[in-house]
Design an enzyme around this catalytic site. Structure first.
Site, short mmCIF file in Angstrom:
data_model
loop_
_atom_site.label_atom_id
_atom_site.label_comp_id
_atom_site.label_asym_id
_atom_site.label_seq_id
_atom_site.Cartn_x
_atom_site.Cartn_y
_atom_site.Cartn_z
N THR A 146 0.88 -1.28 0.03
CA THR A 146 0.01 0.08 -0.02
C THR A 146 0.99 1.34 0.01
O THR A 146 1.78 1.25 0.95
CB THR A 146 -1.09 -0.07 1.19
OG1 THR A 146 -1.77 1.10 1.20
CG2 THR A 146 -0.44 -0.33 2.53
N SER A 147 0.86 2.23 -1.12
CA SER A 147 1.78 2.92 -1.21
C SER A 147 1.68 4.16 -0.07
O SER A 147 0.91 4.28 0.66
CB SER A 147 1.68 3.78 -2.61
OG SER A 147 1.72 2.54 -3.60
#
Length: 397
Positions: A86-87
Site C-alpha cells: 500500500t503506497s
C-alpha cells in the site's frame, strides 16, 4: 477503539494537508472516509525485520499508529524484493489530485495492491462511477476482493489478469492510473481510453524505481504527455516488463565498490542549498540525457553509473566516487553546466510525445531527445519559452 481510530485518521489527514498532498475537498473527504486498516491483514515491519499480522476488525494500537502515518507498507515480498504494497499516503493523495476525479467517471487502475487506492477512487466517483482494478498476482486479488467487500466496497471489480491488456469489458475509461513502475505505456490502455480522458503513469526514466509521474492523453491520432511529479514504485510484472536499463540488482554493485569523496566543483558549489524541487529537476534532466547511465539514490541523491566500472553520485553535501568513477564525475559537471545554461528546467519545462515502434519520428533538432522503449519511442523536447507547443496541433494542459 473507534474513538482512537477517528483521532488517528484526523491527525493523518491533517498531516497530509500540511504537506500539500491533500488539496481538494473531494480527495480529503475520501481519506477521512476510507479506513486503511480495514484493508490490511499483514505488513512488513522493517524494525522487527518480519511480517506482522493485523486483525482488520480489531487491530493493535501500535499497528494503527504505523498504518495511519505517511508510510508505505509492504504486504508481499519475494526474497528481498517487495511485490505488493500500500503506497505512501502522500503519494496516493498527490496522484488522486492529479487524476482530477469527479462523480460518474469510469476508472481503470493497474496494480490493485491492498485496494486502498481503489476504495478512495470509488468514494470520489460515487455510485454513478465505476472502478476496475487489476493485479497479476492471484493471491493478492483474492485477499483484496475479500477485504474490499468486507469494508463495504463490493462494487469495485477486482480482476486477476495481466494489467498490460487493460480490461476491455469495462472500457472506455475516463481515467487510467498505474500504481506500479512502468517501462512503457500499453497500446491497450491507449485504445481503452475515452475521448477527453487521460492517464497518470509512473513511467520509468533511467533506472528501475525512478518513475516520474506522466500525464498522457490522446490528440487525434497523436499521443501526448507531460511530466507531473516524481514517484518511486516497484516494477510492473507481465508483458509490459522490460529488462533494458539499470535494474535494482545492477545498482547493488555500488555497495561493494570502494568509495572516495570529492568536494563540489565551482559549478556545483550551491548544490547543498538547492531546494528539493530544483534537485529533482536536475535528476529528471539526467534521466533524459543519460537515460541508461542515470542512477537515483533514495529521494534526492543522483548521478551516473556504469556497469563494471563505477559511479559518481551527488549528495546533499559532497560528491561520492564509487570505483572508477572519475570520468563520470567529469561528465556530471559537464551536464550540470548544460542544465544551468538551459535555465535549470524542471517538470513543467518538457513536452512529451509517444510514437509506436516503426512510425516516422520528427526530424532531429536541438534540445530534443529520443528514448526508445519496448513498444513506443518517447520524444522529449525542451520548451523554448512560454506558450511554446512542441508538436503541431498540441495543446497546453
Amino acid at each position: 477503539m473507534q474513538e482512537l481510530i477517528a483521532e488517528l485518521i484526523h491527525k493523518y489527514v491533517e498531516d497530509l494537508k500540511s504537506k500539500g498532498a491533500l488539496k481538494s475537498p473531494a480527495v480529503e473527504q475520501a481519506f477521512r472516509k476510507v479506513q486503511r486498516h480495514r484493508l490490511l491483514e499483514a505488513f512488513f515491519d522493517f524494525n522487527r525485520k518480519t511480517f506482522v499480522e493485523v486483525d482488520p476488525q480489531n487491530p493493535k494500537e501500535e499497528y494503527l499508529k504505523m498504518i495511519y502515518s505517511d508510510t508505505p507498507l509492504v504486504t508481499r515480498m519475494v526474497g528481498k524484493m517487495p511485490t505488493s504494497s500500500t503506497s505512501q499516503p502522500s503519494l496516493v493523495a498527490m496522484m488522486l489530485e492529479l487524476l482530477e476525479l469527479g462523480p460518474g467517471l469510469r476508472v481503470l487502475e493497474i496494480g490493485a495492491g491492498t485496494g486502498y487506492n481503489a476504495a478512495l477512487i470509488q468514494e470520489i466517483v460515487g455510485e454513478d462511477g465505476h472502478v476496475t482494478t487489476i493485479d497479476i498476482q492471484e493471491d493478492v486479488v483474492l485477499q483484496t476482493a475479500r477485504l474490499l467487500r468486507t469494508a463495504g466496497y463490493e462494487r469495485i471489480e477486482v480482476i486477476a489478469a495481466d494489467g498490460f491488456y487493460g480490461w476491455p469489458k469495462n472500457a472506455p475509461y475516463d481515467r487510467i492510473v498505474a500504481t506500479v513502475g512502468c517501462p512503457d505505456i500499453s497500446p491497450h490502455w491507449v485504445e481503452q481510453l475515452a475521448p477527453g480522458g487521460f492517464m497518470i503513469i509512473p513511467l520509468q526514466h533511467g533506472p528501475e524505481g525512478h518513475n516520474p509521474l506522466v500525464q498522457i492523453w490522446k490528440e487525434g491520432s497523436h499521443i501526448r504527455g507531460r511530466f507531473a511529479n516524481s514517484s518511486g514504485f516497484m516494477s510492473i510484472q507481465g508483458a509490459l516488463s522490460w529488462k533494458e536499463g539499470l535494474r535494482f540488482q545492477d545498482m547493488e554493485e555500488m555497495e561493494n565498490l570502494p568509495i572516495s569523496e570529492r568536494s563540489f566543483p565551482a559549478e556545483l558549489r550551491g548544490w547543498p542549498a538547492w531546494s528539493s524541487t530544483i534537485r529533482a529537476g536536475f535528476g529528471l534532466f539526467l534521466s533524459i540525457i543519460e537515460n541508461h547511465r542515470f542512477v537515483w539514490v533514495w529521494t534526492q541523491d543522483c548521478g551516473l553509473f556504469e556497469r563494471g566500472k563505477g559511479a559518481c553520485v551527488l549528495t546533499k553535501e559532497t560528491v561520492l566516487i564509487y570505483g572508477n568513477g572519475e570520468a563520470l564525475y567529469d561528465r556530471l559537471v559537464e551536464l550540470a553546466k548544460m542544465w544551468f545554461s538551459l535555465g535549470r528546467p524542471g517538470f513543467d519545462d518538457w513536452d512529451l510525445a509517444f510514437f509506436w515502434k516503426g512510425a516516422a519520428l520528427p526530424e532531429p533538432e536541438e534540445n530534443v531527445w529520443i528514448l526508445p522503449r519496448k513498444f513506443t519511442v518517447e520524444v522529449v523536447r525542451l520548451k523554448r519559452g512560454p506558450g511554446h507547443n512542441a508538436y503541431p496541433g498540441s495543446e497546453e494542459r
